[in-house]
Design a protein around this motif. Sequence first.
Motif, PDB file in Angstrom:
ATOM      1  N   ASN A   1      -8.636   5.636  10.062  1.00 37.60           N
ATOM      2  CA  ASN A   1      -9.869   4.842  10.161  1.00 37.60           C
ATOM      3  C   ASN A   1      -9.862   3.929  11.384  1.00 37.60           C
ATOM      4  O   ASN A   1     -10.919   3.600  11.912  1.00 37.60           O
TER       5      ASN A   1
ATOM      6  N   GLU B   1       4.805   5.896  -8.065  1.00 34.55           N
ATOM      7  CA  GLU B   1       4.216   5.703  -6.738  1.00 34.55           C
ATOM      8  C   GLU B   1       4.952   4.585  -6.003  1.00 34.55           C
ATOM      9  O   GLU B   1       5.267   3.546  -6.579  1.00 34.55           O
TER      10      GLU B   1
ATOM     11  N   LEU C   1       4.957   1.705  -3.084  1.00 34.66           N
ATOM     12  CA  LEU C   1       4.073   0.840  -2.307  1.00 34.66           C
ATOM     13  C   LEU C   1       4.912   0.121  -1.262  1.00 34.66           C
ATOM     14  O   LEU C   1       5.988  -0.384  -1.558  1.00 34.66           O
TER      15      LEU C   1
ATOM     16  N   VAL D   1       0.843  -1.198   0.000  1.00 33.17           N
ATOM     17  CA  VAL D   1       0.000   0.000   0.000  1.00 33.17           C
ATOM     18  C   VAL D   1       0.878   1.248   0.000  1.00 33.17           C
ATOM     19  O   VAL D   1       2.036   1.214   0.412  1.00 33.17           O
ATOM     20  N   SER D   2       0.301   2.361  -0.411  1.00 34.08           N
ATOM     21  CA  SER D   2       1.029   3.627  -0.435  1.00 34.08           C
ATOM     22  C   SER D   2       1.076   4.231   0.973  1.00 34.08           C
ATOM     23  O   SER D   2       0.299   3.856   1.856  1.00 34.08           O
TER      24      SER D   2
ATOM     25  N   GLN E   1       0.100   7.171   1.711  1.00 29.43           N
ATOM     26  CA  GLN E   1      -1.184   7.848   1.910  1.00 29.43           C
ATOM     27  C   GLN E   1      -2.252   6.862   2.367  1.00 29.43           C
ATOM     28  O   GLN E   1      -3.077   7.177   3.228  1.00 29.43           O
ATOM     29  N   ASP E   2      -2.241   5.643   1.793  1.00 32.20           N
ATOM     30  CA  ASP E   2      -3.201   4.618   2.208  1.00 32.20           C
ATOM     31  C   ASP E   2      -2.965   4.215   3.665  1.00 32.20           C
ATOM     32  O   ASP E   2      -3.914   3.973   4.412  1.00 32.20           O
ATOM     33  N   ILE E   3      -1.695   4.136   4.069  1.00 30.21           N
ATOM     34  CA  ILE E   3      -1.365   3.820   5.461  1.00 30.21           C
ATOM     35  C   ILE E   3      -1.910   4.916   6.376  1.00 30.21           C
ATOM     36  O   ILE E   3      -2.538   4.641   7.393  1.00 30.21           O
ATOM     37  N   TYR E   4      -1.682   6.159   5.992  1.00 37.76           N
ATOM     38  CA  TYR E   4      -2.158   7.314   6.756  1.00 37.76           C
ATOM     39  C   TYR E   4      -3.678   7.247   6.939  1.00 37.76           C
ATOM     40  O   TYR E   4      -4.192   7.388   8.048  1.00 37.76           O
ATOM     41  N   ILE E   5      -4.402   6.978   5.854  1.00 29.30           N
ATOM     42  CA  ILE E   5      -5.873   6.913   5.903  1.00 29.30           C
ATOM     43  C   ILE E   5      -6.333   5.719   6.739  1.00 29.30           C
ATOM     44  O   ILE E   5      -7.253   5.840   7.558  1.00 29.30           O
ATOM     45  N   GLU E   6      -5.704   4.576   6.543  1.00 29.61           N
ATOM     46  CA  GLU E   6      -6.098   3.373   7.287  1.00 29.61           C
ATOM     47  C   GLU E   6      -5.869   3.548   8.785  1.00 29.61           C
ATOM     48  O   GLU E   6      -6.702   3.134   9.595  1.00 29.61           O
TER      49      GLU E   6
END
Length: 139
Positions: free
Chosen positions: A34, A66, A68, A23-24, A26-31
């Motif tokens: 959450n 990008e 990952l 995952v990126s 940014q995805d880690i940050y969002i997860e």
Amino acid sequence: MKIQRTRSQDRILTLLKSLNRAVSAQDIYIELRNREQSMGLATVYRSLEALKLEGSVQVRTLANGESLYSSVQRDQHHLTCLNCRQSIAINECPVHQLESQLEDSHQFRIYYHTLEFFGLCDRCSTAYHSEEADSNPHL
């Protein structure tokens, strides 16, 4: 010697292990947000860099630039289409013996390796050759 990690590094590593996919940042940050374990995006990047340098996280850079991230669990090998950007994981590894030889000959500790081939998937290749034939009727 036990590795001293920050709480942020532990949270990110736990998350990556639970996701079991790349995952990126940014995805880690969002997860993490959450899961109510939020941290700043800069902290996510700093933690990923530290985890990468200790050999706990591996990074794969896609054709579009990008990055990952995933926990180091196994080698990663892919066929990546330059047109549709589909990435197909492959399980064969032709470089394990080379990895051992390089560690011995260069006194270099290898944490992981990636192997990626770039080209066109079957669907994009067929479409490309079809368009090429349509634009040049003498083929």
